[in-house]
Design a protein around this motif. Structure first.
Motif, PDB file in Angstrom:
ATOM      1  N   UNK A  30      77.818  -1.344 -22.836  1.00  0.00           N
ATOM      2  CA  UNK A  30      78.527  -1.950 -23.965  1.00  0.00           C
ATOM      3  C   UNK A  30      79.100  -3.305 -23.581  1.00  0.00           C
ATOM      4  N   UNK A  31      78.955  -4.273 -24.468  1.00  0.00           N
ATOM      5  CA  UNK A  31      79.634  -5.557 -24.308  1.00  0.00           C
ATOM      6  C   UNK A  31      80.497  -5.803 -25.550  1.00  0.00           C
ATOM      7  N   UNK A  32      81.247  -6.882 -25.519  1.00  0.00           N
ATOM      8  CA  UNK A  32      82.252  -7.068 -26.560  1.00  0.00           C
ATOM      9  C   UNK A  32      83.358  -6.034 -26.425  1.00  0.00           C
ATOM     10  N   UNK A  33      83.736  -5.738 -25.172  1.00  0.00           N
ATOM     11  CA  UNK A  33      84.647  -4.601 -24.925  1.00  0.00           C
ATOM     12  C   UNK A  33      86.065  -4.846 -25.434  1.00  0.00           C
ATOM     13  N   UNK A  34      86.413  -6.088 -25.725  1.00  0.00           N
ATOM     14  CA  UNK A  34      87.731  -6.315 -26.321  1.00  0.00           C
ATOM     15  C   UNK A  34      87.834  -5.698 -27.717  1.00  0.00           C
ATOM     16  N   UNK A  35      86.714  -5.270 -28.292  1.00  0.00           N
ATOM     17  CA  UNK A  35      86.738  -4.573 -29.577  1.00  0.00           C
ATOM     18  C   UNK A  35      86.968  -3.082 -29.423  1.00  0.00           C
ATOM     19  N   UNK A  36      86.898  -2.577 -28.187  1.00  0.00           N
ATOM     20  CA  UNK A  36      87.069  -1.146 -27.940  1.00  0.00           C
ATOM     21  C   UNK A  36      88.549  -0.761 -28.035  1.00  0.00           C
TER      22      UNK A  36
END
Length: 377
Positions: A231-237
């Motif tokens: 997964x990337x864009x982990x600041x959305x997690x």
């Protein structure tokens, strides 16, 4: 603290190669002095940092640098407690846990870095395939490092099924203050070419294409040599909301030490930085000297989490013009007056070919034979 003194019972074969270079090689005499300056008032709270510096090197090197950075910024470091790595007291209290990304087990070691690898710093990544080989590996290594420090903050269940309390359960931690992960990259031989690309992908899900010269939104990358999705864009997690920001560098190398030494006086190294400038031509060549120095803070970045529970604001960072990135509905925002270091070339023999090296780097990055020099503050 004398981190270069012999440690009783520690044999020569256990010492890290970079430590031995700093300790023994005349070429690195100036670089060694920089480390001695950084560590003269470093407080070793768990009595093992000198041993780690001599044997594993990178993690303690990163902590020494961060300590020097926070001192330079004029921040008050609380030395009373052993965790997390840095507690910043004062009106803008925050906590920092330091971590490094190392080369994976079985990966090509830095000792196999070739002259061609060094010269490759004078040219940008050209193809999407070359980019993915470099950045996807970095994303995997950095993701593991960041999540490991999130567990340290919140707590976790160990492999024996026992709950281990996190930093925020400590009496001296105020969980209404920002928690920062500080990450330095050493994840592969050419980590010096990662620039901000790995963080843009991992944190914001913005994946660059050198062939199209643009970013695209992605949700995952393939773990190299597997079919696994990372997964990337982990600041959305959701779980990432406890991390207010990531402090990052891929430029803390022995070359950084040589460059800082060169900036304050005579040093045997010849250092060229390729730096990004908002004005065209965008890639300027910075030949480091005492007249045009590299600063301690150059090559250090702050990536803000747009979904953080607690936002990170630090006036000392802003007033010292560190480069900060943030993401909103409009896109990526960039603050800070320092020209980012895209790549660094450091050599003991580059002086003899300085004009050729500078023009080559500038033409490769700007796709023109012309080049401008940048004069760093």
């Amino acid at each position: 603290m004398d981190v270069f003194s012999n440690i009783s019972g520690l044999s020569e074969d256990k010492l890290h190669e970079k430590f031995k270079l700093l300790r023994d090689e005349p070429y690195y005499a100036g670089a060694k002095r920089i480390i001695e300056e950084w560590t003269q008032d470093f407080h070793d709270r768990d009595n093992k940092i000198a041993l780690e510096f001599q044997t594993t090197f990178h993690s303690s090197f990163w902590e020494f640098y961060l300590h020097a950075v926070f001192q330079r910024l004029g921040l008050n470091i609380n030395e009373k407690y052993s965790r997390p790595d840095f507690i910043i007291d004062g009106e803008r209290e925050f906590y920092v846990e330091a971590v490094v990304s190392e080369i994976k087990q079985g990966g090509t070691p830095e000792s196999e870095r070739s002259p061609n690898d060094i010269l490759s710093m004078l040219e940008p990544i050209q193809t999407d395939k070359e980019f993915s080989l470099l950045i996807d590996e970095a994303v995997v290594r950095h993701s593991n490092s960041i999540y490991s420090k999130l567990k340290k903050y919140n707590g976790y269940t160990n492999n024996k099924g026992k709950w281990v309390g996190g930093y925020k359960s400590c009496d001296w931690i105020n969980d209404s203050k920002p928690y920062i992960v500080a990450l330095s990259s050493y994840d592969q031989i050419q980590y010096g070419k990662e620039y901000i690309y790995s963080m843009f992908a991992l944190l914001y899900g913005l994946y660059y294409s050198p062939e199209r010269d643009q970013y695209e939104k992605r949700d995952y990358v393939k773990k190299p040599n597997t079919d696994s999705n990372i997964q990337i864009g982990i600041f959305n997690a959701e779980e990432m909301k406890d991390i207010s920001a990531i402090i990052f560098t891929n430029a803390l190398t022995l070359g950084k030490l040589s460059s800082l030494s060169k900036s304050t006086g005579h040093d045997l190294a010849h250092v060229l930085n390729v730096r990004y400038d908002r004005e065209a031509p965008h890639y300027k060549i910075h030949e480091v000297s005492s007249d045009h120095p590299e600063d301690l803070l150059d090559g250090l970045y702050v990536f803000h989490n747009p979904n953080a529970k607690i936002k990170f604001e630090c006036e000392e960072i802003k007033s010292n013009h560190l480069v900060e990135f943030s993401l909103d509905s409009v896109g990526i925002g960039m603050e800070g007056g320092r020209a980012p270091i895209v790549a660094r070339y450091c050599s003991p023999t580059g002086h003899a070919l300085r004009d050729l090296l500078m023009s080559t780097a500038a033409s490769n990055y700007n796709k023109t034979i012309a080049y401008d020099l940048i004069k760093a503050d």
